[in-house]
Design an enzyme around this catalytic site. Structure first.
Site, PDB file in Angstrom:
ATOM      1  N   PHE A  13      50.603  45.704  21.572  1.00 20.54           N
ATOM      2  CA  PHE A  13      49.870  44.161  21.817  1.00 20.54           C
ATOM      3  C   PHE A  13      49.629  44.279  23.472  1.00 20.54           C
ATOM      4  O   PHE A  13      50.618  44.119  24.048  1.00 20.54           O
ATOM      5  CB  PHE A  13      50.362  43.222  21.282  1.00 20.54           C
ATOM      6  CG  PHE A  13      50.239  42.962  19.813  1.00 20.54           C
ATOM      7  CD1 PHE A  13      49.178  42.417  19.282  1.00 20.54           C
ATOM      8  CD2 PHE A  13      51.224  43.443  18.914  1.00 20.54           C
ATOM      9  CE1 PHE A  13      49.147  42.153  17.941  1.00 20.54           C
ATOM     10  CE2 PHE A  13      51.305  43.551  17.492  1.00 20.54           C
ATOM     11  CZ  PHE A  13      49.994  42.733  17.039  1.00 20.54           C
ATOM     12  N   ASP A  14      48.491  43.854  23.771  1.00 24.14           N
ATOM     13  CA  ASP A  14      47.824  43.260  25.087  1.00 24.14           C
ATOM     14  C   ASP A  14      48.493  41.745  24.859  1.00 24.14           C
ATOM     15  O   ASP A  14      48.770  41.058  24.009  1.00 24.14           O
ATOM     16  CB  ASP A  14      46.543  43.112  25.237  1.00 24.14           C
ATOM     17  CG  ASP A  14      45.985  42.436  26.373  1.00 24.14           C
ATOM     18  OD1 ASP A  14      46.511  42.770  27.570  1.00 24.14           O
ATOM     19  OD2 ASP A  14      45.414  41.475  26.262  1.00 24.14           O
TER      20      ASP A  14
END
Length: 216
Positions: A13-14
């Site tokens: 995930f960013d």
């Protein structure tokens, strides 16, 4: 045939624009920094175009020397950290989805262009520190996104294969980094960028709501 998201064993995930709604804070931090240092005002669109790349890269365009860049970075970070907890917030539904993935045994990692200090603060605000023991931040790599190094480093830390991993982000820099690392990529619709702005990067899939990440 494209694999189902539910078959993925590893989710990367960013942070900003994906887990954490901090875009207003980021833009205000840039504008504040420009004013303090007497730099020409630039539009929100200008600064948004660099979201997903390291802050040092973004601010270097306003600096004439390394000393000036260090001063710009200090001003930005002081303002950002001072206002962080009051202005940043989770996107609706994302915390529950991440916790469900974690409970289901999915490997999770955070891959962000923030420095560790800022990324850790963001995870504390979200209450997701336990879910992301693996975090690859700007100070952990030589080359940040869109280079694949951060994604590859996260996969290595998780002992995970690119073939069953997906990188979820909101910017073309996220998508490019994921594609170059050989993982599937997902562009989320709730970040600051319109679909048209991300199409050229060629994400593997589009995610309209966090719940879709559970395969619903």
């Amino acid at each position: 045939m494209r694999r189902s998201v539910i078959d993925m064993k590893t989710y990367l995930f960013d942070l900003d624009g994906t887990l954490l709604d901090s875009i207003e804070l980021i833009l205000k931090s840039f504008h504040h920094t420009a004013r303090v240092h007497g730099r020409p005002e630039r539009s929100d669109a200008h600064w948004l175009a660099g979201v997903g790349t390291p802050l040092r890269v973004q601010l270097s365009q306003m600096a004439g020397s390394d000393e000036e860049l260090d001063a710009l970075l200090e001003t930005y970070r002081e303002y950002n950290l001072e206002h962080h907890d009051a202005m940043a917030k989770p996107y609706p539904g994302i915390i529950e989805v991440v916790r469900t993935l974690h409970r289901n045994g999915v490997k999770l990692a955070l891959v962000t262009s923030k420095l560790s200090r800022g990324a850790n603060r963001g995870l504390r605000l979200l209450g997701l520190e336990e879910e992301f023991p693996v975090r690859v931040c700007a100070d952990d790599v030589v080359q940040g996104k869109p280079h694949p190094e951060p994604v590859l480093k996260a996969l290595s830390a998780l002992d995970a294969s690119p073939s069953d991993a997906i990188f979820i982000g909101d910017s073309d820099h996220d998508i490019q980094a994921g594609r170059r690392a050989g993982v599937e990529t997902a562009a989320v619709s709730w970040g600051p960028f319109a679909r048209e702005a991300l199409e050229a990067a060629g994400p593997s899939r589009w995610i309209e709501s966090p719940e879709e990440l559970l395969g619903l």
